[in-house]
Design a protein around this motif. Structure first.
Motif, PDB file in Angstrom:
ATOM      1  N   PRO A   1       0.906  -1.344   0.062  1.00 38.01           N
ATOM      2  CA  PRO A   1      -0.120   0.025   0.142  1.00 38.01           C
ATOM      3  C   PRO A   1       0.920   1.316  -0.063  1.00 38.01           C
ATOM      4  N   GLU A   2       1.998   1.280   0.566  1.00 34.31           N
ATOM      5  CA  GLU A   2       3.058   2.410   0.709  1.00 34.31           C
ATOM      6  C   GLU A   2       3.522   2.755  -0.793  1.00 34.31           C
ATOM      7  N   MET A   3       3.598   1.749  -1.688  1.00 37.72           N
ATOM      8  CA  MET A   3       4.193   2.038  -2.953  1.00 37.72           C
ATOM      9  C   MET A   3       3.267   2.645  -4.010  1.00 37.72           C
ATOM     10  N   ASN A   4       2.913   3.870  -3.556  1.00 42.26           N
ATOM     11  CA  ASN A   4       1.942   4.841  -4.342  1.00 42.26           C
ATOM     12  C   ASN A   4       2.517   6.362  -4.212  1.00 42.26           C
ATOM     13  N   ASP A   5       3.822   6.524  -4.023  1.00 43.61           N
ATOM     14  CA  ASP A   5       4.306   7.856  -4.065  1.00 43.61           C
ATOM     15  C   ASP A   5       4.026   8.876  -5.291  1.00 43.61           C
ATOM     16  N   SER A   6       3.748   8.542  -6.427  1.00 45.30           N
ATOM     17  CA  SER A   6       3.277   9.089  -7.552  1.00 45.30           C
ATOM     18  C   SER A   6       1.947   9.667  -7.346  1.00 45.30           C
ATOM     19  N   GLY A   7       1.221   9.269  -6.443  1.00 42.31           N
ATOM     20  CA  GLY A   7      -0.197   9.430  -6.342  1.00 42.31           C
ATOM     21  C   GLY A   7      -1.123   8.446  -6.577  1.00 42.31           C
TER      22      GLY A   7
END
Lengths: 176, 589
Positions: free
Chosen positions: B370-376
């Motif tokens: 779930p945290e692997m969404n830093d691009s939004g």
């Protein structure tokens, strides 16, 4: 780490007492070769069965994976992962007992108890299981209830036998 | 050295050699469905039986050592009958829907039945009931196809030390799987997929994501980019009949372009980026300890391998601060593609679909953390294994060997030689040191041809040390410091090393851990089967790729430099931290 909660077993130990006992058993058997199986036996005799949480707790204690310990528990028919009754009825369906009416005794027990093989009555009094020969074929048909051996059992007697254990149990409760 | 006679051929073999190995030596292949050389010999499948003169019954050759004067017959009428019966019995309880089995092309059971001319099965009886387990992101299990060979059990227990899979129940009810035959998600599994890499039949394989990728490619509103891990170029040729150890980088790029990807990039670009961040992070920790005399989490562990991360989160929560906070190259790539590259295209992160091709099954699991969404949005949308890409290319009708050699696209398609070697055990360490040493001293790493030989190869735990000399003024506090590094692969070996480290028996500054034996070239998603010989061949071709490059150090990758100039600023900058770094959390499952 999961708390080994004693969910509905017949024993009267508190959760803390169980944890303490488990820790002692782990301490004693962890480093012994083949120590897991006697540890499981002791825990089962303590709790009546092996609850899932307890299996997970023991696997952590023995530094083994949950799957490995589960593999051992599910391999041996002696181990049970479901709560069992105070009295475990084993009906012999070995050849001699079978031909002398073991099958009928089993049917009567099922009807009398309202459960199937492997199940436990709702009041946690009886668990019904089948066995393959106790080595007492001359006494066939044989059933055992905990450590008692009942020989030459007749289908019609089943009700009386169960009544004996029910009464024994209620007397025991009154004495307490 | 015992002398034995196999089908009349005399051979001399070392003490302890099995009949199976001795026969191979004498020129006779004995069929088996469970044995794996040097890894797994339990006599589970009973296919490898042979007759030994003087023995009443046939013996399993994989677990019977030879003795002096032994006379062995591998192809008598009795042996053939016995073998046939064993295969027929296996087939009688096997869910034989071969046409729709993902192992149709390389199923060992089907191949053997064919070789033994089994055209009919004499036995009928209960079949195993079908229950498909797709409960984890990476793996699909179908126990109705399992032949109980226990290769996966050996791998998961003895090599990886995870023991998610173990025989449950007994007799006909026996199944190989998680505790009490529950779904895999209910037990601890790192998703390395080594079980799937060794399964002889279709009982364990990767969760197939090919249709999702086709759907993305067919969608005109999406801009679909692809990244390929360093190890793919060294192995995907095997899907098209190339010899093991053939690099097919250019053809692979050409194939991806023809599949319809809008941009064909390279995870190697992100591997170089990883080195910039991870190398700087390591130097920052060294500086804290050696110069500022502060506490910093040393030794530092690498973080490229998501199965190792899962393992550490479960088994070594106290070590999580020591693990580099860098995301893996796959995830760095996704985050950069959906921000930096999206900006260049004038698109939103949402408009871009990132597909990665990995030698790995754990990467499927990593992508949906779930945290692997830093691009939004989710940074990496779908992960394909090497095998899945091979199938897609075949499905598309592209004739691989006729393809021209092409280059990946800018601005995320270039990788240095240091990025290539990420594929091999020891590679990330060597790549990091090539850059770190040069930052400290201004000179190249003092090893011949930039290779740190002691940390190469297939030994499970490898160590190297060297003394830092000729530091630049800024790094003078490291002058004369002997840097100790270690490399482990196979989680069982990692565990051995980490436990020794915790007990104070090992001393080290920097440790590389890869879950799969051999590193990514031996990943769970690679073409089957990966033996040590195959590992060596793939590693050699990766080294050749590295040595053939003009740019062999990550900090010299011009595209990475440009990314810092135009977008990130510097390693460990605020933007870098946002997009390229992550946090770990202890897990009890």
């Amino acid at each position: 780490m999961n708390d080994p909660k004693c969910s509905g077993c017949a024993c009267t130990l508190s959760e803390e007492e169980i944890t303490k006992r488990l820790d002692d058993i782990i301490e004693e058997y962890r480093d012994k070769p083949g120590g897991l199986i006697p540890a499981l036996q002791i825990v089962q005799s303590l709790l009546g069965y092996l609850p899932d949480k307890v299996i997970r707790y023991l696997s952590n204690g023995f530094h083994k994976s949950y799957s490995e310990v589960a593999g051992i528990v599910s391999f041996y028919s002696f181990f049970s992962t479901t709560p069992r009754g105070k009295y475990i009825i084993r009906v012999c369906l070995g050849t001699a007992c079978y031909v002398r009416g073991g099958k009928q005794i089993l049917e009567n027990l099922k009807q009398e108890l309202g459960i199937d093989v492997g199940e436990t009555t709702e009041d946690r009094m009886f668990t019904l299981s089948i066995a393959r020969c106790f080595g007492a074929c001359g006494l066939a048909p044989v059933i055992t209830i905990n450590d008692d051996i009942h020989q030459r059992v007749k289908g019609a007697k089943v009700r009386d036998i169960l009544k004996y254990y029910r009464e024994k149990d209620s007397q025991g409760k009154e004495m307490n | 050295m015992p002398n034995v006679t196999i089908n009349g051929v005399d051979v001399s073999v070392p003490n302890g050699t099995t009949i199976l190995a001795a026969a191979k030596n004498a020129g006779f292949e004995i069929p088996t469905l469970c044995a794996l050389e040097d890894l797994h010999a339990v006599g589970a499948c009973r296919i490898c039986v042979v007759e030994v003169e003087g023995a009443k019954t046939p013996v399993p050759s994989c677990v019977t050592p030879v003795s002096d004067g032994m006379k062995v017959y591998t192809n008598t009428q009795r042996v053939r009958q016995y073998r046939r019966m064993m295969v027929e019995l296996l087939l009688s309880e096997h869910d034989g829907v071969c046409q729709t089995c993902n192992r149709f092309a390389d199923c060992e059971l089907r191949k053997l039945a064919n070789e033994l001319s089994i055209l009919d099965v004499r036995f009928t009886g209960d079949k195993k009931s079908r229950k498909i387990d797709k409960s984890t992101p990476g793996l699909m299990r179908d126990n109705s196809k399992c032949i109980l060979c226990r290769r996966c059990v050996t791998m998961c227990n003895r090599i990886q030390g995870v023991a998610a899979l173990f025989p449950q129940n007994r007799g006909f009810e026996t199944s190989i799987g998680p505790a009490f035959s529950t779904d895999l998600q209910n037990v601890f599994c790192v998703q390395c997929g080594q079980c799937a890499a060794l399964c002889p039949v279709g009982a364990i394989s990767e969760n197939n994501h090919i249709s999702e990728v086709w759907a993305a490619l067919d969608n005109p509103d999406k801009f679909v980019v692809v990244e390929t891990a360093p190890a793919i170029r060294a192995s995907i040729g095997e899907c098209f009949g190339y010899d093991t150890g053939t690099a097919v980088t250019g053809k692979m790029v050409a194939a991806l372009r023809r599949l319809g990807f809008d941009a064909v990039f390279d995870t190697n670009f992100a591997a170089d980026l990883t080195i910039m961040e991870e190398g700087t992070e390591f130097l920052t920790r060294l500086k804290a300890v050696f110069k500022d005399k502060k506490d910093a989490p040393l030794p530092q562990f690498t973080s490229c391998c998501p199965a190792w991360i899962r393992y550490a989160e479960h088994n070594y929560p106290e070590l999580l601060p020591n693990i580099s906070s860098c995301k893996s190259p796959q995830q760095m790539f996704g985050a950069v593609a959906k921000t930096y590259y999206a900006k260049k295209l004038g698109k939103k992160a949402d408009d871009i679909v990132v597909i990665s091709v990995m030698p790995c099954i754990a990467k499927k699991s990593e992508a949906i953390r779930p945290e692997m969404n830093d691009s939004g949005v989710q940074d990496v949308d779908y992960v394909l294994t090497t095998r899945e890409l091979g199938l897609m290319i075949k499905e598309s009708g592209i004739v691989f060997e006729n393809l021209p050699e092409e280059y990946a696209d800018a601005p995320m398609g270039k990788g240095s030689g240091a990025a290539d070697i990420f594929a091999n055990t020891g590679g990330v360490m060597e790549a990091a040191l090539r850059t770190a040493y040069e930052i400290i001293t201004g000179k190249s790493l003092p090893f011949e041809d930039l290779h740190i030989k002691p940390i190469e190869g297939l030994i499970g735990i490898k160590r190297a040390e060297f003394t830092i000399k000729g530091t630049l003024p800024e790094w003078s506090f490291l002058e004369g410091v002997t840097l100790k590094v270690a490399v482990t692969h196979g989680l069982g070996q990692a565990r051995k090393f980490v436990d020794a480290l915790k007990a104070g028996q090992e001393e080290c500054h920097f440790i590389e851990v890869m879950t799969c034996p051999g590193g990514c070239i031996g990943g769970g998603g690679q073409p089957r089967f990966t033996t040590d010989e195959v590992r060596n061949q793939r590693m050699n071709v990766i080294f050749k790729e590295d040595e053939g490059k003009k740019v062999r150090k990550s900090h010299e990758n011009p595209e990475v430099m440009r990314l810092y100039e135009e977008f990130l600023g510097a390693p460990l900058s605020e933007m870098s931290h946002k997009l390229l770094h992550t946090k770990y959390k202890p897990s009890n499952k």
